[in-house]
Scaffold this active site. Structure first.
Site, PDB file in Angstrom:
ATOM      1  N   HIS A 197      54.031  65.757  70.256  1.00 45.56           N
ATOM      2  CA  HIS A 197      53.294  66.985  69.974  1.00 45.56           C
ATOM      3  C   HIS A 197      53.707  67.547  68.626  1.00 45.56           C
ATOM      4  O   HIS A 197      54.900  67.639  68.319  1.00 45.56           O
ATOM      5  CB  HIS A 197      53.567  68.041  71.050  1.00 45.56           C
ATOM      6  CG  HIS A 197      52.843  67.791  72.327  1.00 45.56           C
ATOM      7  ND1 HIS A 197      53.202  68.380  73.521  1.00 45.56           N
ATOM      8  CD2 HIS A 197      51.762  67.007  72.610  1.00 45.56           C
ATOM      9  CE1 HIS A 197      52.381  67.979  74.472  1.00 45.56           C
ATOM     10  NE2 HIS A 197      51.507  67.151  73.951  1.00 45.56           N
ATOM     11  N   HIS A 200      45.753  60.354  81.933  1.00 45.04           N
ATOM     12  CA  HIS A 200      46.537  61.413  81.298  1.00 45.04           C
ATOM     13  C   HIS A 200      47.484  62.090  82.293  1.00 45.04           C
ATOM     14  O   HIS A 200      48.470  62.701  81.894  1.00 45.04           O
ATOM     15  CB  HIS A 200      45.606  62.443  80.672  1.00 45.04           C
ATOM     16  CG  HIS A 200      46.146  63.071  79.427  1.00 45.04           C
ATOM     17  ND1 HIS A 200      46.361  62.365  78.256  1.00 45.04           N
ATOM     18  CD2 HIS A 200      46.551  64.343  79.164  1.00 45.04           C
ATOM     19  CE1 HIS A 200      46.855  63.174  77.334  1.00 45.04           C
ATOM     20  NE2 HIS A 200      46.973  64.367  77.857  1.00 45.04           N
ATOM     21  N   LYS A 255      48.173  60.693  67.544  1.00 46.58           N
ATOM     22  CA  LYS A 255      47.096  61.442  66.887  1.00 46.58           C
ATOM     23  C   LYS A 255      47.435  61.690  65.427  1.00 46.58           C
ATOM     24  O   LYS A 255      48.598  61.834  65.059  1.00 46.58           O
ATOM     25  CB  LYS A 255      46.891  62.781  67.599  1.00 46.58           C
ATOM     26  CG  LYS A 255      46.193  62.669  68.951  1.00 46.58           C
ATOM     27  CD  LYS A 255      45.911  64.052  69.506  1.00 46.58           C
ATOM     28  CE  LYS A 255      45.124  63.962  70.808  1.00 46.58           C
ATOM     29  NZ  LYS A 255      44.835  65.315  71.348  1.00 46.58           N
ATOM     30  N   ARG A 263      49.641  58.624  75.760  1.00 45.07           N
ATOM     31  CA  ARG A 263      48.199  58.789  75.919  1.00 45.07           C
ATOM     32  C   ARG A 263      47.617  57.401  76.155  1.00 45.07           C
ATOM     33  O   ARG A 263      48.148  56.398  75.674  1.00 45.07           O
ATOM     34  CB  ARG A 263      47.576  59.406  74.667  1.00 45.07           C
ATOM     35  CG  ARG A 263      48.138  60.764  74.272  1.00 45.07           C
ATOM     36  CD  ARG A 263      47.500  61.254  72.980  1.00 45.07           C
ATOM     37  NE  ARG A 263      47.991  62.562  72.574  1.00 45.07           N
ATOM     38  CZ  ARG A 263      49.001  62.762  71.738  1.00 45.07           C
ATOM     39  NH1 ARG A 263      49.633  61.709  71.203  1.00 45.07           N
ATOM     40  NH2 ARG A 263      49.404  63.982  71.433  1.00 45.07           N
ATOM     41  N   ARG A 273      50.985  61.063  81.902  1.00 46.62           N
ATOM     42  CA  ARG A 273      51.650  61.748  80.789  1.00 46.62           C
ATOM     43  C   ARG A 273      52.098  63.146  81.232  1.00 46.62           C
ATOM     44  O   ARG A 273      53.218  63.569  80.932  1.00 46.62           O
ATOM     45  CB  ARG A 273      50.688  61.829  79.611  1.00 46.62           C
ATOM     46  CG  ARG A 273      51.213  62.510  78.357  1.00 46.62           C
ATOM     47  CD  ARG A 273      50.197  62.287  77.233  1.00 46.62           C
ATOM     48  NE  ARG A 273      50.352  63.190  76.108  1.00 46.62           N
ATOM     49  CZ  ARG A 273      51.138  62.977  75.071  1.00 46.62           C
ATOM     50  NH1 ARG A 273      51.888  61.894  75.033  1.00 46.62           N
ATOM     51  NH2 ARG A 273      51.182  63.838  74.059  1.00 46.62           N
ATOM     52  N   TYR A 294      53.885  72.666  79.994  1.00 46.45           N
ATOM     53  CA  TYR A 294      54.581  71.876  81.010  1.00 46.45           C
ATOM     54  C   TYR A 294      55.792  72.602  81.604  1.00 46.45           C
ATOM     55  O   TYR A 294      56.524  72.019  82.400  1.00 46.45           O
ATOM     56  CB  TYR A 294      55.056  70.550  80.405  1.00 46.45           C
ATOM     57  CG  TYR A 294      53.926  69.652  80.003  1.00 46.45           C
ATOM     58  CD1 TYR A 294      53.154  69.003  80.950  1.00 46.45           C
ATOM     59  CD2 TYR A 294      53.616  69.460  78.665  1.00 46.45           C
ATOM     60  CE1 TYR A 294      52.103  68.177  80.576  1.00 46.45           C
ATOM     61  CE2 TYR A 294      52.566  68.632  78.278  1.00 46.45           C
ATOM     62  CZ  TYR A 294      51.826  67.996  79.243  1.00 46.45           C
ATOM     63  OH  TYR A 294      50.790  67.192  78.868  1.00 46.45           O
TER      64      TYR A 294
END
Length: 301
Positions: free
Chosen positions: A268, A242, A172, A148, A245, A277
């Site tokens: 994730h 992004h 995150k 990110r 990514r 994806y």
């Protein structure tokens, strides 16, 4: 029903101080419901006589009429608000819209670049000036590790292990992970560090990617930098930081990486997030099928 609708709209205007646009939307949604309920010439039922079955039929009619799922969800939100009001005013005992669920929204496939387009983008920055070397290192790192943009600008020199090809990433939720760096990214970072002339702090942390004033680069600065190279290369203007990514994940899956590994590489928390994806190319699927299915090649003879 019409009198109840008028009372509800008046309530929105006077007590809730709702905007004209909001009131207009509620009026249109409730009018559409009344038109549906009266389409057979029957008298409009009072709010208390409308059932969840009536509303399910109405929602089905919206779908058949080609309404987008987001529009159907908005209609349902209007009905829930109206019937909550009707309950409070003693016009209905139950909220018939409450049991109805919003349609599941379509998940849009993320925009990504092909490997050829990625190569054009990564080769766009100049090799002859420090900021060009910085931009190349930025792009290579973002694509190589699937970062990110917020993770990218947070990297410090202390996070890099270029000999092992690893970078510590703060993602995150304050979760940290080790991300691999490819050979091209490692070389680009080394060239940038060798050419870096901006003054920097004497005490840690030492930001890896600096602006021309020697301060940590911001996410907005990265976005502006990317816009410049998109114009230079005539690549899709929808491309954002992004996108690199997205491209990272797509290219790994296209080349046979398993989804659990891609989940770990992206950082994730949930596999569901990674599953977007899995739009692998038809050609890639054909190759996997031909290689794995025991009768695939025999059928092609």
């Amino acid at each position: 029903m019409r009198a109840a609708t008028a009372r509800f709209l008046r309530y929105l205007e006077v007590e809730r101080n709702a905007s004209e646009l909001t009131i207009k939307s509620y009026r249109e949604d409730l009018t559409a419901l009344m038109e549906f309920l009266a389409q057979d010439g029957d008298e409009l039922p009072a709010p208390g006589r409308i059932t969840p079955r009536d509303l399910r039929q109405y929602v089905s009619a919206l779908h058949e009429a080609g309404y987008a799922k987001s529009s159907v969800s908005r209609h349902l939100a209007s009905l829930r608000s109206f019937f909550r009001f009707a309950q409070r005013e003693g016009l209905a005992e139950q909220n018939p819209a409450k049991p109805l669920r919003n349609p599941r929204p379509d998940r849009k496939l993320p925009h990504f670049l092909t490997t050829d387009e990625i190569a054009r983008l990564l080769n766009a920055p100049s090799r002859n000036e420090p900021l060009g070397l910085r931009d190349r290192a930025l792009l290579e790192t973002m694509y190589s590790a699937g970062l990110r943009v917020s993770e990218l600008v947070a990297i410090n020199d202390e996070d890099l292990d270029l000999e092992s090809g690893l970078v510590r990433v703060r993602g995150k939720g304050r979760r940290e992970r080790l991300a691999p760096l490819g050979r091209f990214a490692v070389q680009a970072i080394q060239r940038w560090q060798g050419a870096r002339e901006m003054a920097r702090q004497t005490t840690p942390p030492h930001p890896t990617f600096l602006n021309r004033f020697g301060n940590r680069l911001t996410t907005r600065s990265v976005a502006r930098m990317l816009e410049k190279y998109l114009k230079q290369t005539s690549l899709d203007a929808r491309t954002s930081p992004h996108t690199l990514r997205h491209s990272f994940a797509t290219h790994l899956l296209d080349r046979g990486a398993d989804i659990r590994s891609v989940q770990e590489l992206l950082g994730h928390k949930s596999l569901v997030t990674t599953q977007i994806y899995t739009h692998i190319s038809t050609a890639g699927l054909r190759q996997v099928y031909d290689k794995a299915h025991p009768r695939a090649r025999a059928a092609r003879k």
